[in-house]
Write a protein that holds these residues in place. Structure first.
Motif, PDB file in Angstrom:
ATOM      1  N   ALA A 129     -62.308   5.606 -37.890  1.00  0.00           N
ATOM      2  CA  ALA A 129     -62.261   4.798 -39.880  1.00  0.00           C
ATOM      3  C   ALA A 129     -61.127   5.829 -40.412  1.00  0.00           C
ATOM      4  CB  ALA A 129     -63.703   5.375 -39.850  1.00  0.00           C
ATOM      5  N   ALA A 130     -61.212   7.455 -39.657  1.00  0.00           N
ATOM      6  CA  ALA A 130     -59.859   8.052 -40.547  1.00  0.00           C
ATOM      7  C   ALA A 130     -58.810   7.831 -40.267  1.00  0.00           C
ATOM      8  CB  ALA A 130     -60.264   9.864 -40.004  1.00  0.00           C
ATOM      9  N   LEU A 131     -58.489   7.594 -38.937  1.00  0.00           N
ATOM     10  CA  LEU A 131     -56.755   6.848 -38.887  1.00  0.00           C
ATOM     11  C   LEU A 131     -57.263   5.655 -40.571  1.00  0.00           C
ATOM     12  CD1 LEU A 131     -54.642   7.027 -35.955  1.00  0.00           C
ATOM     13  CD2 LEU A 131     -55.206   4.430 -36.868  1.00  0.00           C
ATOM     14  N   ALA A 132     -58.284   4.775 -40.284  1.00  0.00           N
ATOM     15  CA  ALA A 132     -57.625   3.570 -40.872  1.00  0.00           C
ATOM     16  C   ALA A 132     -57.057   4.174 -42.343  1.00  0.00           C
ATOM     17  CB  ALA A 132     -58.332   2.889 -40.989  1.00  0.00           C
ATOM     18  N   ARG A 133     -58.137   5.434 -43.087  1.00  0.00           N
ATOM     19  CA  ARG A 133     -58.203   5.525 -44.472  1.00  0.00           C
ATOM     20  C   ARG A 133     -56.918   6.005 -44.503  1.00  0.00           C
ATOM     21  NH1 ARG A 133     -62.927   7.581 -43.233  1.00  0.00           N
ATOM     22  NH2 ARG A 133     -62.403   9.489 -43.133  1.00  0.00           N
ATOM     23  N   ASP A 134     -56.705   7.413 -43.226  1.00  0.00           N
ATOM     24  CA  ASP A 134     -55.023   8.042 -43.774  1.00  0.00           C
ATOM     25  C   ASP A 134     -54.151   6.777 -43.754  1.00  0.00           C
ATOM     26  OD1 ASP A 134     -53.616  10.243 -43.265  1.00  0.00           O
ATOM     27  OD2 ASP A 134     -53.099   9.052 -41.754  1.00  0.00           O
ATOM     28  N   TYR A 135     -54.351   5.354 -42.955  1.00  0.00           N
ATOM     29  CA  TYR A 135     -53.300   4.638 -43.314  1.00  0.00           C
ATOM     30  C   TYR A 135     -53.037   3.288 -44.643  1.00  0.00           C
ATOM     31  CZ  TYR A 135     -50.434   5.414 -39.001  1.00  0.00           C
ATOM     32  OH  TYR A 135     -49.350   5.948 -38.010  1.00  0.00           O
ATOM     33  N   PHE A 136     -54.397   3.839 -44.902  1.00  0.00           N
ATOM     34  CA  PHE A 136     -54.516   2.946 -46.023  1.00  0.00           C
ATOM     35  C   PHE A 136     -53.606   2.711 -47.303  1.00  0.00           C
ATOM     36  CE2 PHE A 136     -57.106   1.524 -49.708  1.00  0.00           C
ATOM     37  CZ  PHE A 136     -57.576   0.106 -49.210  1.00  0.00           C
ATOM     38  N   VAL A 172     -52.836  -8.146 -37.962  1.00  0.00           N
ATOM     39  CA  VAL A 172     -53.014  -7.501 -37.035  1.00  0.00           C
ATOM     40  C   VAL A 172     -52.243  -6.543 -37.339  1.00  0.00           C
ATOM     41  CG1 VAL A 172     -51.419  -7.591 -35.298  1.00  0.00           C
ATOM     42  CG2 VAL A 172     -52.932  -6.034 -34.800  1.00  0.00           C
ATOM     43  N   THR A 173     -52.786  -4.566 -38.194  1.00  0.00           N
ATOM     44  CA  THR A 173     -51.378  -3.283 -38.157  1.00  0.00           C
ATOM     45  C   THR A 173     -51.654  -2.695 -37.175  1.00  0.00           C
ATOM     46  OG1 THR A 173     -53.397  -2.104 -39.398  1.00  0.00           O
ATOM     47  CG2 THR A 173     -53.048  -4.498 -40.752  1.00  0.00           C
ATOM     48  N   VAL A 174     -50.530  -2.052 -37.671  1.00  0.00           N
ATOM     49  CA  VAL A 174     -50.593  -0.312 -36.828  1.00  0.00           C
ATOM     50  C   VAL A 174     -51.470   0.153 -36.128  1.00  0.00           C
ATOM     51  CG1 VAL A 174     -49.701   0.956 -38.996  1.00  0.00           C
ATOM     52  CG2 VAL A 174     -49.144   1.705 -35.802  1.00  0.00           C
ATOM     53  N   ALA A 175     -53.026   0.508 -37.420  1.00  0.00           N
ATOM     54  CA  ALA A 175     -53.795   0.900 -37.475  1.00  0.00           C
ATOM     55  C   ALA A 175     -54.895   0.346 -37.235  1.00  0.00           C
ATOM     56  CB  ALA A 175     -54.776   0.756 -39.616  1.00  0.00           C
ATOM     57  N   ASP A 176     -54.901  -1.357 -37.266  1.00  0.00           N
ATOM     58  CA  ASP A 176     -55.445  -1.647 -35.449  1.00  0.00           C
ATOM     59  C   ASP A 176     -55.605  -0.850 -34.240  1.00  0.00           C
ATOM     60  OD1 ASP A 176     -57.035  -4.411 -36.637  1.00  0.00           O
ATOM     61  OD2 ASP A 176     -55.281  -3.825 -37.616  1.00  0.00           O
ATOM     62  N   THR A 177     -54.515  -1.039 -34.113  1.00  0.00           N
ATOM     63  CA  THR A 177     -53.931  -0.819 -32.973  1.00  0.00           C
ATOM     64  C   THR A 177     -54.053   1.201 -32.371  1.00  0.00           C
ATOM     65  OG1 THR A 177     -51.741  -2.207 -32.635  1.00  0.00           O
ATOM     66  CG2 THR A 177     -51.584  -0.388 -30.826  1.00  0.00           C
ATOM     67  N   LEU A 178     -53.880   1.877 -33.208  1.00  0.00           N
ATOM     68  CA  LEU A 178     -53.749   2.766 -33.455  1.00  0.00           C
ATOM     69  C   LEU A 178     -55.585   3.293 -33.337  1.00  0.00           C
ATOM     70  CD1 LEU A 178     -50.968   4.453 -35.453  1.00  0.00           C
ATOM     71  CD2 LEU A 178     -51.396   4.034 -32.847  1.00  0.00           C
ATOM     72  N   ALA A 179     -56.831   2.824 -33.959  1.00  0.00           N
ATOM     73  CA  ALA A 179     -57.819   2.817 -33.824  1.00  0.00           C
ATOM     74  C   ALA A 179     -58.276   2.295 -32.353  1.00  0.00           C
ATOM     75  CB  ALA A 179     -58.095   2.503 -35.428  1.00  0.00           C
ATOM     76  N   GLU A 180     -58.039   0.660 -32.043  1.00  0.00           N
ATOM     77  CA  GLU A 180     -58.778   1.151 -30.652  1.00  0.00           C
ATOM     78  C   GLU A 180     -58.068   1.609 -29.587  1.00  0.00           C
ATOM     79  OE1 GLU A 180     -58.660  -3.704 -29.505  1.00  0.00           O
ATOM     80  OE2 GLU A 180     -56.899  -2.522 -28.555  1.00  0.00           O
ATOM     81  N   GLU A 181     -56.961   2.308 -29.814  1.00  0.00           N
ATOM     82  CA  GLU A 181     -56.591   2.921 -28.783  1.00  0.00           C
ATOM     83  C   GLU A 181     -57.482   4.459 -28.767  1.00  0.00           C
ATOM     84  OE1 GLU A 181     -52.367   4.498 -29.383  1.00  0.00           O
ATOM     85  OE2 GLU A 181     -51.589   2.930 -28.579  1.00  0.00           O
TER      86      GLU A 181
END
Length: 269
Positions: free
Chosen positions: A23-30, A46-55
């Motif tokens: 969640a913090a990563l997604a907020r950072d990319y918002f 799909v966004t870069v945040a989807d991919t990085l959050a999944e990782e």
């Protein structure tokens, strides 16, 4: 503590930590370049945040439970089939997120023999953590949740969820029209996990779900049940386990007869 209980206790710690970090990563990319791309032909994104959050989430689960199977929104199935299955949606509400609408979250579920035992949902933008364990209640940031009983059906605010592949066939349009004419408001957030949170905390009075089986479903279902909701299919039968094509109604038990009748009437085309 039994081995089963130990797994669940550790799983809760892992899921809560992973959800908070994703969640913090997604907020950072918002407010940054989200690198939005089309995903398939259904209009999903799909966004870069989807991919990085999944990782982030998969790394936490694999480190703690290397023998557990995982099904994740962006990369599919991981690990060998077994009794334990994790369902991961690292960014539920990507279409909202992509256009700058702050309604998106993280959904993580742990199932044992296809029955959800643990659900963790993070409202990413508000950093609110919802947690439910089978038989132990539903909570947001440690505070207990409870559904509400609406004074009358016409005063209800009802959440609507449908699958990407449903489209606009006659039955769907007829049902939606019937519902919109029967309630104060029919709400579709395009972030299903957060709608289940709204039901669990009493801000929605009911949910109607039309064929939307996905990685974001079962944490929300468990949260709603543990907050006191009854969950049935369109025939009024209790919904349990997993179903590839679910058609569901969730609400305070007292409202179910009227809601089932409304849905059945709306499907007559």
């Amino acid at each position: 503590m039994t081995e089963h209980q130990a797994v669940l206790a550790r799983a809760r710690e892992v899921a809560e930590l992973a959800a908070r970090e994703a969640a913090a990563l997604a907020r950072d990319y918002f407010t940054r370049d989200k690198q939005v791309q089309d995903k398939g032909d259904s209009g999903d994104l799909v966004t870069v945040a989807d991919t990085l959050a999944e990782e982030i989430i998969l790394a936490h689960i694999r480190a703690a439970f290397p023998d557990h199977e995982i099904r994740s929104e962006e990369t599919g199935w991981h690990g060998a089939p077994g009794d334990w299955l994790w369902l991961v949606d690292p960014l539920d509400g990507t279409n909202n997120y992509a256009i700058g609408l702050p309604v998106y979250g993280v959904s993580i579920t742990l199932l044992y023999r296809r029955e959800p035992l643990l659900g963790v949902i993070c409202d990413s933008h508000l950093d609110r953590l919802y947690v439910a364990e089978q038989g132990k209640g539903a909570f947001v940031d440690g505070a207990p949740l409870s559904i509400r009983r609406c004074p009358s059906v016409p005063r209800m605010t009802v959440g609507w969820i449908q699958g990407h592949a449903v489209g606009k066939d006659e039955r769907v349009l007829a049902l939606k029209a019937r519902l919109e004419g029967s309630f104060k408001r029919v709400l579709r957030l395009w972030a299903p996990a957060l709608q289940w949170c709204m039901l669990a905390r009493g801000d929605l009075d009911a949910m109607v779900l039309y064929n939307s089986e996905g990685d974001d479903l079962y944490a929300g279902l468990l949260l709603a049940r543990e907050a006191g909701a009854a969950v049935v299919d369109f025939d009024g039968e209790p919904f349990e386990g997993m179903n590839a094509e679910p058609y569901l109604i969730a609400a305070h038990p007292d409202h179910l007869p009227e809601l089932i009748a409304l849905v059945r009437d709306g499907l007559k085309v």
